[in-house]
Design an enzyme around this catalytic site. Sequence first.
Site, mmCIF file in Angstrom:
data_model
loop_
_atom_site.group_PDB
_atom_site.id
_atom_site.type_symbol
_atom_site.label_atom_id
_atom_site.label_comp_id
_atom_site.label_asym_id
_atom_site.label_seq_id
_atom_site.Cartn_x
_atom_site.Cartn_y
_atom_site.Cartn_z
ATOM 1 C CG ASP A 40 5.888 0.362 -2.343
ATOM 2 O OD1 ASP A 40 6.869 -0.375 -1.806
ATOM 3 O OD2 ASP A 40 4.863 -0.436 -2.428
ATOM 4 C CE LYS A 62 18.256 1.601 -3.464
ATOM 5 N NZ LYS A 62 18.686 2.902 -2.714
ATOM 6 C CG MET A 177 -0.896 -5.633 -9.635
ATOM 7 S SD MET A 177 0.149 -6.888 -8.611
ATOM 8 C CE MET A 177 -1.060 -7.424 -7.410
HETATM 9 N N1 SAH Z 1 -1.708 -2.171 -1.957
HETATM 10 C C1 SAH Z 1 -2.096 -1.593 -3.171
HETATM 11 C C2 SAH Z 1 -2.049 -2.415 -4.247
HETATM 12 C C3 SAH Z 1 -0.800 -2.836 -4.831
HETATM 13 S S1 SAH Z 1 -0.566 -3.943 -6.074
HETATM 14 C C4 SAH Z 1 -3.409 -1.116 -2.827
HETATM 15 O O1 SAH Z 1 -4.100 -1.307 -1.655
HETATM 16 O O2 SAH Z 1 -4.090 -0.619 -3.365
HETATM 17 C C5 SAH Z 1 -0.673 -2.430 -7.465
HETATM 18 C C6 SAH Z 1 -1.797 -2.367 -8.399
HETATM 19 O O3 SAH Z 1 -2.903 -1.657 -7.683
HETATM 20 C C7 SAH Z 1 -1.571 -1.753 -9.603
HETATM 21 O O4 SAH Z 1 -1.219 -2.704 -10.672
HETATM 22 C C8 SAH Z 1 -3.174 -1.262 -9.626
HETATM 23 O O5 SAH Z 1 -3.790 -2.335 -10.403
HETATM 24 C C9 SAH Z 1 -3.462 -0.868 -8.519
HETATM 25 N N2 SAH Z 1 -3.454 0.653 -8.031
HETATM 26 C C10 SAH Z 1 -2.618 0.961 -7.316
HETATM 27 N N3 SAH Z 1 -2.909 2.283 -7.368
HETATM 28 C C11 SAH Z 1 -3.760 2.534 -8.288
HETATM 29 C C12 SAH Z 1 -4.379 3.878 -8.676
HETATM 30 N N4 SAH Z 1 -3.921 4.987 -8.341
HETATM 31 N N5 SAH Z 1 -5.150 3.699 -9.751
HETATM 32 C C13 SAH Z 1 -5.577 2.657 -10.517
HETATM 33 N N6 SAH Z 1 -4.818 1.644 -10.025
HETATM 34 C C14 SAH Z 1 -4.037 1.411 -8.718
#
Ligand code: SAH
Length: 513
Positions: A40, A62, A177
Amino acid sequence: MNVTNKKGRVYLVGAGPGRPDLITVRGLELLKCANCVIYDKLANPALLNYTRPDAELLAVPKRVGPESFGQEQINNLLVQKAGEGKSVVRLKGGDPYIFGRGTEEAVVLAQAGIDFEVVPGVTAAIAASCYSGIALTDRAFASEVIFVTGHEAEGKQQTGIDWQLLAKFTGTIVFYMGMKNLDGITRRLIENGMSPDTSATVVADATLPTQKFVKATLETIADGCTKNKITPPALVFVGPTTAGDARLDWLAKLPLFGKTIVVTRDVVGNAEFAAKIASRMAVTVEMPVTKIKTLTDSGDFIKTLAQIKAYDWVIFTSCNGVETFFAAMAKLGKDARVFGSAKIAAIGVRTAETLARFGIKADFVPNAFTSKDLAAGLIEFTNLRDKKVLLLRSQIASDDLPQLLETAGASVNNVPVYTHEKNLCDFKIFSGMLTEKNVSWITFASPFAATCFFEQVPADFVKSSGAKVASIGPVTSKKLAELGVKVEVEAAEHTFDGLLVAIEQYEQRTTTK
Ligand code: SAH
């Protein structure tokens, strides 16, 4: 680990929140063995450095032609690659099952009769909490936590989110998100009865050197994010503990956090240096102003190789020298046995570690960073009178080492195995960055890199940008002075770690003043 069973196996691996070394040990182990990695955009690309050289690396989602490559295609791809008998790592940002559609992928695999394993990852909310001093739970103020998707709220009639319950919730709410619809989220909470004064904090790029946060209230957070130009990925924290505690913000206290540092070595050297910079939570800009040219195809080298057993000592002065030597060796179908009983010395622990990778334990590793120190150390360690010494190093290395060894009575053969050449870079991007004063430091690890850099960028340009110059040691500093460049810091220990320590000390001095 079985990576070649006929029917492949799929590992849904959580890559962690951003910083590459926050992946689990299990996840990294699987990544190192995988034949195919489907990753991803939220998984840090630095993790791909750990994959096998022959691994197939596929970025998803993609756009393939006019068709968008969505979840269904990803599911099909997993089945297809496992069907080819591959060990597939599906690398997903954070945790695979937290807003990651991991279960959808696992169900498809189960239906297709493909074995799979799910490796948890540190989810963004937990990581952002630790990296910004916001407690998700607190004995006094927050006994519950809720993770909510902010995506759902986007103008949907039928929402799976119980806004009334959220508005009454007294613990910590974390929206994933949520940035696109931050206004909508805060409005709904307020409409449903949550106090507009409730603390709300947005953390973007959690665990990365670019991490930022905005602390506000439910009423003001959306504006605060616009003003601070916060962009996804970001999380919205709402609740009594989310104002955080400044004392817990350890990240902001790191002297290099958020600083941008330019590295000016060759591509491989820059990557090595960049990893050290990243672990100090600074941003790296890689400017490979030099490139390595191997010299091991020369007759001189081949002849030396044939007689290598006749030497008493073989000396390597850099990782590049070791790598180049063994690459040539592999090409010739030879291995470490060419050394016979010759003893081996290495300048610096890193060089010794590189030798160890090729099965060689150096006989002598001086606690030294310069040729002079190595010579002094070796002379003290052993009697060099009438000894035959072979130096395998860069063509542009100084004469200090051979001269000192000869003075001690050794007969020295200096055989260059590689050299550095100037590499032309894209200065359009770089000069743009410098003009915007985004760069805090430009680092130089050799006089040659300094020459190549300032042949491509005027010294006055660097000066007017406000970027400071850091040098690895006196020889490099001397060259920089000759080029009309002011050296702000010089490393006391002439290594990359030493260079970063010198910069850290400077930053600490100037911020505590
Ligand atoms: N599976 C992922 C979440 C995917 S959804 C997890 O467990 O973290 C994607 C969302 O995750 C983004 O829109 C944001 O809200 C959050 N996110 C992922 N990485 C992030 C980061 N480094 N800093 C802040 N928010 C993050």
